[in-house]
Enzyme design. Sequence first.
Site, mmCIF file in Angstrom:
data_model
loop_
_atom_site.group_PDB
_atom_site.id
_atom_site.type_symbol
_atom_site.label_atom_id
_atom_site.label_comp_id
_atom_site.label_asym_id
_atom_site.label_seq_id
_atom_site.Cartn_x
_atom_site.Cartn_y
_atom_site.Cartn_z
ATOM 1 N N CYS A 93 -8.462 1.785 6.378
ATOM 2 C CA CYS A 93 -7.854 2.489 5.240
ATOM 3 C C CYS A 93 -8.256 1.885 3.893
ATOM 4 O O CYS A 93 -8.754 0.763 3.831
ATOM 5 C CB CYS A 93 -6.337 2.502 5.395
ATOM 6 S SG CYS A 93 -5.598 0.926 4.972
ATOM 7 N N SER A 137 1.192 -9.713 10.762
ATOM 8 C CA SER A 137 0.575 -8.653 9.965
ATOM 9 C C SER A 137 -0.937 -8.674 10.151
ATOM 10 O O SER A 137 -1.611 -9.639 9.760
ATOM 11 C CB SER A 137 0.937 -8.842 8.487
ATOM 12 O OG SER A 137 0.032 -8.145 7.675
ATOM 13 N N SER A 138 -1.463 -7.618 10.741
ATOM 14 C CA SER A 138 -2.905 -7.562 11.018
ATOM 15 C C SER A 138 -3.707 -7.647 9.728
ATOM 16 O O SER A 138 -4.625 -8.461 9.603
ATOM 17 C CB SER A 138 -3.220 -6.250 11.751
ATOM 18 O OG SER A 138 -4.600 -6.090 11.891
ATOM 19 N N ASN A 139 -3.319 -6.842 8.730
ATOM 20 C CA ASN A 139 -4.157 -6.819 7.522
ATOM 21 C C ASN A 139 -4.099 -8.145 6.775
ATOM 22 O O ASN A 139 -5.086 -8.582 6.198
ATOM 23 C CB ASN A 139 -3.816 -5.610 6.645
ATOM 24 C CG ASN A 139 -2.571 -5.810 5.817
ATOM 25 O OD1 ASN A 139 -2.628 -6.406 4.758
ATOM 26 N ND2 ASN A 139 -1.421 -5.339 6.309
ATOM 27 N N SER A 147 1.798 -5.325 3.320
ATOM 28 C CA SER A 147 3.230 -5.143 3.598
ATOM 29 C C SER A 147 4.089 -6.171 2.862
ATOM 30 O O SER A 147 5.249 -6.385 3.220
ATOM 31 C CB SER A 147 3.474 -5.233 5.106
ATOM 32 O OG SER A 147 2.800 -6.338 5.647
ATOM 33 N N GLU A 180 -0.145 -0.318 16.371
ATOM 34 C CA GLU A 180 -0.963 0.839 15.975
ATOM 35 C C GLU A 180 -1.923 1.238 17.098
ATOM 36 O O GLU A 180 -2.134 2.432 17.364
ATOM 37 C CB GLU A 180 -1.749 0.527 14.692
ATOM 38 C CG GLU A 180 -2.573 1.726 14.224
ATOM 39 C CD GLU A 180 -3.497 1.430 13.077
ATOM 40 O OE1 GLU A 180 -3.144 0.621 12.185
ATOM 41 O OE2 GLU A 180 -4.610 2.006 13.063
ATOM 42 N N CYS A 223 0.870 -1.181 0.000
ATOM 43 C CA CYS A 223 0.000 0.000 0.000
ATOM 44 C C CYS A 223 0.911 1.236 0.000
ATOM 45 O O CYS A 223 2.141 1.117 0.142
ATOM 46 C CB CYS A 223 -0.852 0.005 1.256
ATOM 47 S SG CYS A 223 0.171 0.033 2.749
HETATM 48 S S1 SF4 Z 1 -2.360 -0.653 5.548
HETATM 49 FE FE1 SF4 Z 1 -1.504 0.690 7.117
HETATM 50 S S2 SF4 Z 1 0.308 1.575 6.123
HETATM 51 FE FE2 SF4 Z 1 -0.995 0.754 4.495
HETATM 52 S S3 SF4 Z 1 -2.266 2.531 3.824
HETATM 53 FE FE3 SF4 Z 1 -3.397 1.327 5.366
HETATM 54 S S4 SF4 Z 1 -2.949 2.410 7.284
HETATM 55 FE FE4 SF4 Z 1 -1.388 3.021 5.820
#
Ligand code: SF4
Length: 316
Positions: free
Chosen positions: A199, A227-229, A272, A130, A16
Amino acid sequence: MNNSKKILLVSPRGFCAGVTRAIEIVELALQKYGSPVYVNHEIVHNKYVIEELTNKGAIFLDNIDDAPSDRPFILSAHGVSKDVESYASKNSDVVIDATCPLVTKVHVQALKFFEKGYKIILIGHKNHPEVIGTMGQLPPNSIFLVETVEDVEKVSVNKNEKIAYLTQTTLSIDDTKTIINALKLKYPEIGASPKEDICYATSNRQKAIKEYAKMCDSFIVVGSNNSSNSNRLVEVAKKAGCKKTILLENDYHLKISDFYSDKIIGVSSGASVPDILVQNVINRFKGHYKIDLEEVSLGEEHVTFKLPRELRVEHK
Ligand code: SF4
């Protein structure tokens, strides 16, 4: 090689804008100041990225007390508390902030709510950097953390007090909606950020996986355990109907035989994750099966963030 498979390569995936910026910050700091540069925590949650940057001269610290004052100190993309920020600026001659601007947006909103006298609920995962950073924007006990719908019951804010919620940026959209609905039921007047806190990158990757995972016999999300996402993407794929979904650090951990009977394998990656890790996974499959690779996408991303002033190249 007589076993053929289709790989659905799902986008948006991978880096991202916040991760791209954070990595660039470390690289530019190494160029400008030489090595080592010190980084608070892992700059982003991906082992490959951390190893690459470590090889270039970055040192990642769990304890900021270990940072020498005469070397640059970089704050990670997840953001930090006010205490860490002020300790760093007192302790280090050069502090560079790699906090993703979309995390900073949540910090700013927390402060606005606080100044207007709101009690603040943060929906997020306890102990995630975070969340620690966001809660640490305000004095202790100013923000209540809620992780689940059950936690909403435990919120003891009086109904006649002003109350607002914020969220971590990398949560599951659907699970978060359920928690928000529970909060709205309990506090009908509850305030929220003018714009979503989850986001664009989290949202886009989840939507894409929700769309395509249901077509797959199995699904691989490339990403690190912390990694959370990336973890949320695994949950989204499973909920979308692909029970055989795994989180895979890299192709070394891929057990090809586990996919023998699958006809369609979905592949995507967290925010990431460098794309080389995804390509390595696909190449491993190509070494064992006849692969029909189909790229599918729910749209392109064109978000970019400015670098911190100290690392911008001035054009005269
Ligand atoms: S995943 Fe985290 S680092 Fe990437 S755009 Fe979203 S808030 Fe920002």
